[in-house]
Motif scaffolding. Structure first.
Motif, PDB file in Angstrom:
ATOM      1  N   GLU A  52       0.840  -1.199   0.000  1.00  0.00           N
ATOM      2  CA  GLU A  52       0.000   0.000   0.000  1.00  0.00           C
ATOM      3  C   GLU A  52       0.881   1.257   0.000  1.00  0.00           C
ATOM      4  O   GLU A  52       0.594   2.220  -0.710  1.00  0.00           O
ATOM      5  CB  GLU A  52      -0.910  -0.027   1.227  1.00  0.00           C
ATOM      6  CG  GLU A  52      -2.205   0.733   1.026  1.00  0.00           C
ATOM      7  CD  GLU A  52      -3.171   0.557   2.185  1.00  0.00           C
ATOM      8  OE1 GLU A  52      -3.024  -0.429   2.940  1.00  0.00           O
ATOM      9  OE2 GLU A  52      -4.058   1.413   2.346  1.00  0.00           O
ATOM     10  N   ALA A  53       1.972   1.211   0.783  1.00  0.00           N
ATOM     11  CA  ALA A  53       2.883   2.360   0.826  1.00  0.00           C
ATOM     12  C   ALA A  53       3.520   2.602  -0.542  1.00  0.00           C
ATOM     13  O   ALA A  53       3.814   3.731  -0.911  1.00  0.00           O
ATOM     14  CB  ALA A  53       3.966   2.121   1.875  1.00  0.00           C
ATOM     15  N   ALA A  54       3.718   1.519  -1.279  1.00  0.00           N
ATOM     16  CA  ALA A  54       4.288   1.656  -2.624  1.00  0.00           C
ATOM     17  C   ALA A  54       3.208   1.989  -3.645  1.00  0.00           C
ATOM     18  O   ALA A  54       3.487   2.070  -4.842  1.00  0.00           O
ATOM     19  CB  ALA A  54       4.988   0.359  -3.020  1.00  0.00           C
ATOM     20  N   ASN A  55       1.997   2.142  -3.163  1.00  0.00           N
ATOM     21  CA  ASN A  55       0.869   2.508  -4.020  1.00  0.00           C
ATOM     22  C   ASN A  55       0.513   1.417  -5.020  1.00  0.00           C
ATOM     23  O   ASN A  55      -0.130   1.679  -6.026  1.00  0.00           O
ATOM     24  CB  ASN A  55       1.171   3.815  -4.764  1.00  0.00           C
ATOM     25  CG  ASN A  55      -0.089   4.569  -5.078  1.00  0.00           C
ATOM     26  OD1 ASN A  55      -1.089   4.428  -4.380  1.00  0.00           O
ATOM     27  ND2 ASN A  55      -0.051   5.359  -6.133  1.00  0.00           N
ATOM     28  N   LEU A  56       0.948   0.205  -4.714  1.00  0.00           N
ATOM     29  CA  LEU A  56       0.628  -0.912  -5.606  1.00  0.00           C
ATOM     30  C   LEU A  56      -0.718  -1.525  -5.249  1.00  0.00           C
ATOM     31  O   LEU A  56      -1.293  -2.277  -6.030  1.00  0.00           O
ATOM     32  CB  LEU A  56       1.724  -1.991  -5.509  1.00  0.00           C
ATOM     33  CG  LEU A  56       3.037  -1.646  -6.207  1.00  0.00           C
ATOM     34  CD1 LEU A  56       4.155  -2.562  -5.750  1.00  0.00           C
ATOM     35  CD2 LEU A  56       2.847  -1.745  -7.717  1.00  0.00           C
ATOM     36  N   VAL A  57      -1.186  -1.235  -4.041  1.00  0.00           N
ATOM     37  CA  VAL A  57      -2.473  -1.750  -3.580  1.00  0.00           C
ATOM     38  C   VAL A  57      -3.243  -0.610  -2.918  1.00  0.00           C
ATOM     39  O   VAL A  57      -2.661   0.178  -2.167  1.00  0.00           O
ATOM     40  CB  VAL A  57      -2.268  -2.913  -2.577  1.00  0.00           C
ATOM     41  CG1 VAL A  57      -3.538  -3.175  -1.789  1.00  0.00           C
ATOM     42  CG2 VAL A  57      -1.823  -4.176  -3.306  1.00  0.00           C
ATOM     43  N   SER A  58      -4.514  -0.516  -3.234  1.00  0.00           N
ATOM     44  CA  SER A  58      -5.394   0.447  -2.564  1.00  0.00           C
ATOM     45  C   SER A  58      -6.414  -0.328  -1.751  1.00  0.00           C
ATOM     46  O   SER A  58      -6.782  -1.441  -2.122  1.00  0.00           O
ATOM     47  CB  SER A  58      -6.103   1.322  -3.590  1.00  0.00           C
ATOM     48  OG  SER A  58      -5.168   2.055  -4.332  1.00  0.00           O
ATOM     49  N   THR A  59      -6.843   0.265  -0.653  1.00  0.00           N
ATOM     50  CA  THR A  59      -7.785  -0.453   0.194  1.00  0.00           C
ATOM     51  C   THR A  59      -9.052   0.362   0.409  1.00  0.00           C
ATOM     52  O   THR A  59      -9.032   1.587   0.352  1.00  0.00           O
ATOM     53  CB  THR A  59      -7.168  -0.759   1.570  1.00  0.00           C
ATOM     54  OG1 THR A  59      -6.810   0.463   2.198  1.00  0.00           O
ATOM     55  CG2 THR A  59      -5.940  -1.633   1.429  1.00  0.00           C
ATOM     56  N   VAL A  60     -10.111  -0.361   0.660  1.00  0.00           N
ATOM     57  CA  VAL A  60     -11.405   0.256   0.957  1.00  0.00           C
ATOM     58  C   VAL A  60     -11.980  -0.482   2.152  1.00  0.00           C
ATOM     59  O   VAL A  60     -11.981  -1.710   2.180  1.00  0.00           O
ATOM     60  CB  VAL A  60     -12.369   0.111  -0.244  1.00  0.00           C
ATOM     61  CG1 VAL A  60     -13.734   0.659   0.120  1.00  0.00           C
ATOM     62  CG2 VAL A  60     -11.811   0.821  -1.454  1.00  0.00           C
ATOM     63  N   ARG A  61     -12.415   0.273   3.138  1.00  0.00           N
ATOM     64  CA  ARG A  61     -13.046  -0.370   4.291  1.00  0.00           C
ATOM     65  C   ARG A  61     -14.515  -0.578   4.017  1.00  0.00           C
ATOM     66  O   ARG A  61     -15.208   0.332   3.555  1.00  0.00           O
ATOM     67  CB  ARG A  61     -12.882   0.532   5.518  1.00  0.00           C
ATOM     68  CG  ARG A  61     -11.844   0.026   6.469  1.00  0.00           C
ATOM     69  CD  ARG A  61     -12.300   0.099   7.904  1.00  0.00           C
ATOM     70  NE  ARG A  61     -12.348  -1.192   8.536  1.00  0.00           N
ATOM     71  CZ  ARG A  61     -11.333  -1.699   9.217  1.00  0.00           C
ATOM     72  NH1 ARG A  61     -10.204  -1.086   9.276  1.00  0.00           N
ATOM     73  NH2 ARG A  61     -11.486  -2.856   9.816  1.00  0.00           N
ATOM     74  N   ARG A  62     -14.967  -1.781   4.303  1.00  0.00           N
ATOM     75  CA  ARG A  62     -16.396  -2.055   4.185  1.00  0.00           C
ATOM     76  C   ARG A  62     -16.794  -2.756   5.469  1.00  0.00           C
ATOM     77  O   ARG A  62     -16.545  -3.939   5.646  1.00  0.00           O
ATOM     78  CB  ARG A  62     -16.690  -2.931   2.967  1.00  0.00           C
ATOM     79  CG  ARG A  62     -18.198  -3.052   2.691  1.00  0.00           C
ATOM     80  CD  ARG A  62     -18.478  -3.831   1.434  1.00  0.00           C
ATOM     81  NE  ARG A  62     -17.967  -5.191   1.492  1.00  0.00           N
ATOM     82  CZ  ARG A  62     -17.960  -6.055   0.470  1.00  0.00           C
ATOM     83  NH1 ARG A  62     -18.384  -5.636  -0.708  1.00  0.00           N
ATOM     84  NH2 ARG A  62     -17.504  -7.273   0.621  1.00  0.00           N
ATOM     85  N   GLY A  63     -17.408  -1.987   6.358  1.00  0.00           N
ATOM     86  CA  GLY A  63     -17.765  -2.535   7.654  1.00  0.00           C
ATOM     87  C   GLY A  63     -16.540  -2.951   8.420  1.00  0.00           C
ATOM     88  O   GLY A  63     -15.590  -2.189   8.554  1.00  0.00           O
ATOM     89  N   ARG A  64     -16.538  -4.169   8.905  1.00  0.00           N
ATOM     90  CA  ARG A  64     -15.363  -4.619   9.640  1.00  0.00           C
ATOM     91  C   ARG A  64     -14.318  -5.236   8.715  1.00  0.00           C
ATOM     92  O   ARG A  64     -13.268  -5.661   9.155  1.00  0.00           O
ATOM     93  CB  ARG A  64     -15.783  -5.649  10.702  1.00  0.00           C
ATOM     94  CG  ARG A  64     -16.416  -6.883  10.119  1.00  0.00           C
ATOM     95  CD  ARG A  64     -16.829  -7.873  11.190  1.00  0.00           C
ATOM     96  NE  ARG A  64     -17.784  -8.836  10.671  1.00  0.00           N
ATOM     97  CZ  ARG A  64     -18.359  -9.786  11.406  1.00  0.00           C
ATOM     98  NH1 ARG A  64     -18.082  -9.882  12.683  1.00  0.00           N
ATOM     99  NH2 ARG A  64     -19.197 -10.617  10.868  1.00  0.00           N
ATOM    100  N   GLU A  65     -14.612  -5.250   7.428  1.00  0.00           N
ATOM    101  CA  GLU A  65     -13.679  -5.838   6.464  1.00  0.00           C
ATOM    102  C   GLU A  65     -12.859  -4.767   5.764  1.00  0.00           C
ATOM    103  O   GLU A  65     -13.246  -3.604   5.711  1.00  0.00           O
ATOM    104  CB  GLU A  65     -14.450  -6.633   5.401  1.00  0.00           C
ATOM    105  CG  GLU A  65     -15.137  -7.875   5.935  1.00  0.00           C
ATOM    106  CD  GLU A  65     -15.952  -8.563   4.872  1.00  0.00           C
ATOM    107  OE1 GLU A  65     -15.993  -9.794   4.879  1.00  0.00           O
ATOM    108  OE2 GLU A  65     -16.551  -7.853   4.039  1.00  0.00           O
ATOM    109  N   LYS A  66     -11.707  -5.196   5.228  1.00  0.00           N
ATOM    110  CA  LYS A  66     -10.862  -4.296   4.454  1.00  0.00           C
ATOM    111  C   LYS A  66     -10.611  -4.947   3.101  1.00  0.00           C
ATOM    112  O   LYS A  66     -10.034  -6.032   3.031  1.00  0.00           O
ATOM    113  CB  LYS A  66      -9.535  -4.070   5.195  1.00  0.00           C
ATOM    114  CG  LYS A  66      -8.683  -2.987   4.591  1.00  0.00           C
ATOM    115  CD  LYS A  66      -7.445  -2.744   5.456  1.00  0.00           C
ATOM    116  CE  LYS A  66      -6.668  -1.534   4.990  1.00  0.00           C
ATOM    117  NZ  LYS A  66      -5.473  -1.313   5.833  1.00  0.00           N
TER     118      LYS A  66
END
Lengths: 104, 104
Positions: A52-66
């Motif tokens: 994620e720090a390398a911007n190769l992965v983006s995350t989205v929180r959905r409820g208690r899941e990521k």
DNA sequence: AGAATATGCAGGTAAATACCTGCATGTCAA
DNA sequence: TTGACATGCAGGTATTTACCTGCATATTCT
């Protein structure tokens, strides 16, 4: 350019495996990804943090899941900056070596 | 496939700099390369050894000198295996993320 | 509310890494 | 041959890294 982060991120087999897993099915949760890895959830979290720090992965929180998504853009930039450069000179570079091996 | 060696080798900025230097002028000696680096010769030797182990650099001895040449082949293989894969799915991967951000 | 689930956070450790110093070996040139 | 030069080799160290354990927080479901 974040070339250093990107290359460092790609330098670990576990992280490349994570990218592969996301390529098979994008948007997986941490738990889903962990099922395919032979390590604790906490270790996997660290690897995903580096991606994620390398911007190769983006995350989205959905409820208690990521949810985790691949971002192919930095990889493309690295390709443009690094691979194509050497690719362009590929034949001439091999030519240089061949000449030298033949004794100038 | 030596993907791990290649990525690990590329993961260090000094080693990428060495490849850049060889791209500017192929076949340089250890001494020549060291002039551009801010470290001891011995450290540079280690870096070059890692590049050589990853098959990214080939060397030829000429008298008391050691000449270094780029080998672009492994870089091309890594490109084929890694970059193109994500590149091919680039738009659809971004599409997945966009959809998720919009709330499915 | 209470239990189960999904993830976050704070250290702790062993191994890998990227430097270094010091000395040895091999090659060229006067 | 002898001195200068180019590289090789053997450790030593401080930092980074890739794991781990243990506990906290947040969300869902009954």
């Amino acid at each position: 350019m974040q070339a250093d982060d990107v290359f460092k991120a790609l330098g670990d087999p576990t992280r490349r495996r994570l990218l592969d897993l996301l390529c098979e099915q994008n948007g997986q949760t941490l738990g889903q990804l962990c099922e395919h890895l032979d390590m604790t959830r906490q270790s996997a979290t660290q690897h995903l943090g580096i991606l994620e720090a390398a911007n190769l992965v983006s995350t989205v929180r959905r409820g208690r899941e990521k949810l985790h998504f691949i971002n192919p853009v930095p990889l493309h930039e690295v390709y443009e900056r690094w691979v194509r450069k050497f690719e362009r000179q590929r034949l001439s570079l091999l030519h240089d070596l061949k000449k030298e091996l033949e004794g100038e």
